[in-house]
Design a protein around this motif. Structure first.
Motif: not given
Length: 70
Positions: A1-4, A10-13, A35-48
């Motif tokens: 997985m190379t996606d940031r 960061q996504a909002a910015q 979702k990693i535990g309680r943390h939520v992350r958005i893949p950069e590709d999903a945003l684009t």
């Protein structure tokens, strides 16, 4: 997985919005997220992909030149 993986802030910015908008997209399941535990992350590709899918192209019309005599 190379996606940031981006934080909500960061996504909002990148989108030029407040953090509330990406959180709403996540709550409504309108964007892919990790979702990693309680943390939520958005893949950069999903945003684009989200931006590309919601981009509206302008309508190109030919303007008529009224009142011009050649």
């Amino acid at each position: 997985m190379t996606d940031r993986l981006l934080t909500v802030e960061q996504a909002a910015q990148l989108l030029g919005t407040t953090a509330r908008f990406p959180r709403r997209l996540i709550a409504e399941r309108r964007i892919a997220f990790v979702k990693i535990g309680r943390h939520v992350r958005i893949p950069e590709d999903a945003l684009t992909d989200f931006v590309a899918a919601n981009t509206v192209q302008p309508i190109v019309t030919r303007r008529r030149r009224l009142g011009v005599v050649a």
